[in-house]
Design an enzyme around this catalytic site. Structure first.
Site, PDB file in Angstrom:
ATOM      1  N   TYR A  64       0.400  -1.082   0.100  1.00  0.00           N
ATOM      2  CA  TYR A  64      -0.233   0.452   0.033  1.00  0.00           C
ATOM      3  C   TYR A  64       0.718   1.036  -0.142  1.00  0.00           C
ATOM      4  O   TYR A  64       2.464   1.565   0.957  1.00  0.00           O
ATOM      5  CB  TYR A  64      -0.532   0.300   1.751  1.00  0.00           C
ATOM      6  CG  TYR A  64      -1.738   0.959   1.590  1.00  0.00           C
ATOM      7  CD1 TYR A  64      -2.653   1.849   0.577  1.00  0.00           C
ATOM      8  CD2 TYR A  64      -1.769   1.853   2.100  1.00  0.00           C
ATOM      9  CE1 TYR A  64      -3.820   2.271   0.548  1.00  0.00           C
ATOM     10  CE2 TYR A  64      -2.629   3.183   3.067  1.00  0.00           C
ATOM     11  CZ  TYR A  64      -3.555   3.462   1.850  1.00  0.00           C
ATOM     12  OH  TYR A  64      -4.133   4.584   2.356  1.00  0.00           O
ATOM     13  N   ASP A 102       0.460  -7.742   6.383  1.00  0.00           N
ATOM     14  CA  ASP A 102      -1.247  -6.504   6.379  1.00  0.00           C
ATOM     15  C   ASP A 102      -1.804  -7.815   5.723  1.00  0.00           C
ATOM     16  O   ASP A 102      -1.868  -7.896   5.008  1.00  0.00           O
ATOM     17  CB  ASP A 102      -0.581  -5.588   5.812  1.00  0.00           C
ATOM     18  CG  ASP A 102      -1.893  -4.593   5.470  1.00  0.00           C
ATOM     19  OD1 ASP A 102      -2.669  -4.969   5.305  1.00  0.00           O
ATOM     20  OD2 ASP A 102      -1.431  -3.599   5.131  1.00  0.00           O
ATOM     21  N   LYS A 139     -11.616  -1.400   6.284  1.00  0.00           N
ATOM     22  CA  LYS A 139     -12.161  -2.230   4.742  1.00  0.00           C
ATOM     23  C   LYS A 139     -12.566  -3.227   5.385  1.00  0.00           C
ATOM     24  O   LYS A 139     -13.914  -3.032   6.033  1.00  0.00           O
ATOM     25  CB  LYS A 139     -10.602  -2.633   4.162  1.00  0.00           C
ATOM     26  CG  LYS A 139      -9.680  -1.554   4.644  1.00  0.00           C
ATOM     27  CD  LYS A 139      -9.924  -0.706   3.074  1.00  0.00           C
ATOM     28  CE  LYS A 139      -9.473   0.824   2.747  1.00  0.00           C
ATOM     29  NZ  LYS A 139      -7.970   0.444   3.750  1.00  0.00           N
TER      30      LYS A 139
END
Ligand SMILES: Cc1ncc(COP(=O)(O)O)c(C=O)c1O
Length: 393
Positions: free
Chosen positions: A111, A183, A208
């Site tokens: 990310y 992650d 999320k």
């Protein structure tokens, strides 16, 4: 019934509600900054840790503790540390584990801001980092230096859907005394449990899938080792990036439907990915549920399902992608992912725009790559929506 004996889809509903005096079925929101002490001695003992007791909501809060314990149980960790956002979880972890002269190895398609904060800010304090394709374990061995302290992997990676073998990484890293953090945002504990595969730490953007309703931001770090847990928690407390009790309550409400949301979204995703793969205007599609995914077998082994994130590129690259992005009507043009609503975005100009172009391309984030987070709408509506937008190209 003991929480651990239940299946995960039941545990997301029935885990750790506070045993409080009025027997409320949902977790009460303790909207308070501070907690009264019985007397000076009791207060002092709370501070030394001789007795358990809440002190101040930046340190911990009863509502937040339920969320932390629930997620730790779902990830099979020692305990959890909830944070005000996913990025707060990432930076807290970096701060806790990396000091001057330390080196971190990370997935190149990580990310964007998880890389940006390291390259733009931690570098100012003498922390080095290397970004490699962690899908090939040989790259990890090559990148290890005497000062490497952390291997930080994101799998599936955002947005390339590249998959890294967590067990293999843990084996390599542990042979060199390096900690492994994963992650797990793209999977949630419903689809992947990195601690069971040998990782030391799991982080999530709870914004999320875990929350799932696009109405809060939040993060969590779950740690396996009790001493390491204390170290990371102490860092969160001084950074002051605690989650608010009300935010934590909303996450717990969203989390109750985690299993059914993901079941439906990944069923939709499989149909959407298959549709895209056959479409003459589509150059390529990457979805772990398709046999064409380069790590299809690894995904099957490591994950309990392929999830609902898809990336693809159209013939005609960015120009064609823009027409699609501007013309979808059911999917919403917005960043973020993992909610009940389908979202579509363009990583090169949005989530990964701060990653230098050369590094982006090296990580497989081409200018024409489109990221599609499949929601729980009727799949026919999603496919018709894509069809009408593709017809405009
Ligand atoms: C994989 C991944 N990790 C971390 C984050 C950061 O989370 P947040 O936006 O909650 O700070 C995101 C956000 O998109 C993400 O996709």
């Amino acid at each position: 019934m003991e929480g651990k004996k239940l299946k995960l889809s039941s545990r997301v509903i029935h885990s750790g509600a506070i045993k409080e005096q009025y027997k409320s079925v949902t977790v009460p929101i303790y909207q308070t900054s501070t907690f009264a002490f019985e007397n000076v001695d009791q207060g002092a003992k709370c501070f030394t840790g001789e007795i358990d007791g809440f002190i101040y909501s930046r340190i911990d809060n009863p509502t937040v503790r339920v969320l932390e314990k629930d997620l730790a149980a779902l990830e099979n960790g020692e305990d959890g540390i909830a944070t005000s956002s996913g990025m707060a979880a990432v930076t807290t972890l970096y701060m806790a584990l990396l000091g001057q002269g330390a080196h971190m190895i990370s997935t190149d398609a990580v990310y964007g801001p998880s890389r940006g904060v390291m390259e733009d800010h931690f570098s100012r304090f003498g922390v080095e980092s290397s970004y490699i394709n962690t899908a090939d374990p040989a790259n990890i061995i090559k990148a290890i230096k005497p000062n490497t302290k952390l291997l930080y992997i994101e799998t599936p990676a955002n947005p390339t859907m590249e998959i890294t073998d967590i067990s293999e990484c843990a084996k390599i890293a542990h042979e060199h005394g390096i900690l492994v953090a994963v992650d797990n945002t793209f999977c949630s504990p419903y689809l992947q449990r990195p601690l069971d595969l040998g990782a030391d730490i799991v982080i999530h953007s709870m914004t999320k899938f875990i929350n799932g309703h696009a109405d809060i931001v939040g993060g969590i770090i779950v740690v396996k080792d009790p001493a390491l847990y204390k170290k990371v928690r102490a860092m969160m407390i001084v950074m002051g990036c605690c989650i608010d009790a009300h935010q934590a309550y909303l996450v717990m409400r969203g989390m109750k439907t985690l299993a059914i949301r993901i079941d439906r979204a990944q069923e939709n995703a499989m149909k959407v990915a298959s549709y895209l793969e056959k479409h003459p205007k589509v150059e390529w599609v990457k979805y772990p549920g398709l046999k064409s995914h380069p790590q299809y077998e690894l995904a099957k082994r490591q994950m309990d399902g392929p999830g609902s994130m898809i990336c693809f590129e159209l013939k005609g690259g960015l120009a064609a992608g823009k027409v699609l992005l501007n013309n979808v009507k059911v999917a919403i043009l917005a960043v973020s992912l993992g909610g009940v609503e389908t979202l579509i975005q363009h990583p090169a100009s949005m989530t990964h725009s701060k990653t230098p172009a050369a590094a982006r391309l090296k990580a497989g984030i081409t200018d024409g790559l489109v990221r599609y987070s499949v929601g729980i709408e009727d799949v026919e509506d999603l496919i018709n929506d894509l069809e009408q937008a593709l017809n405009k190209i």
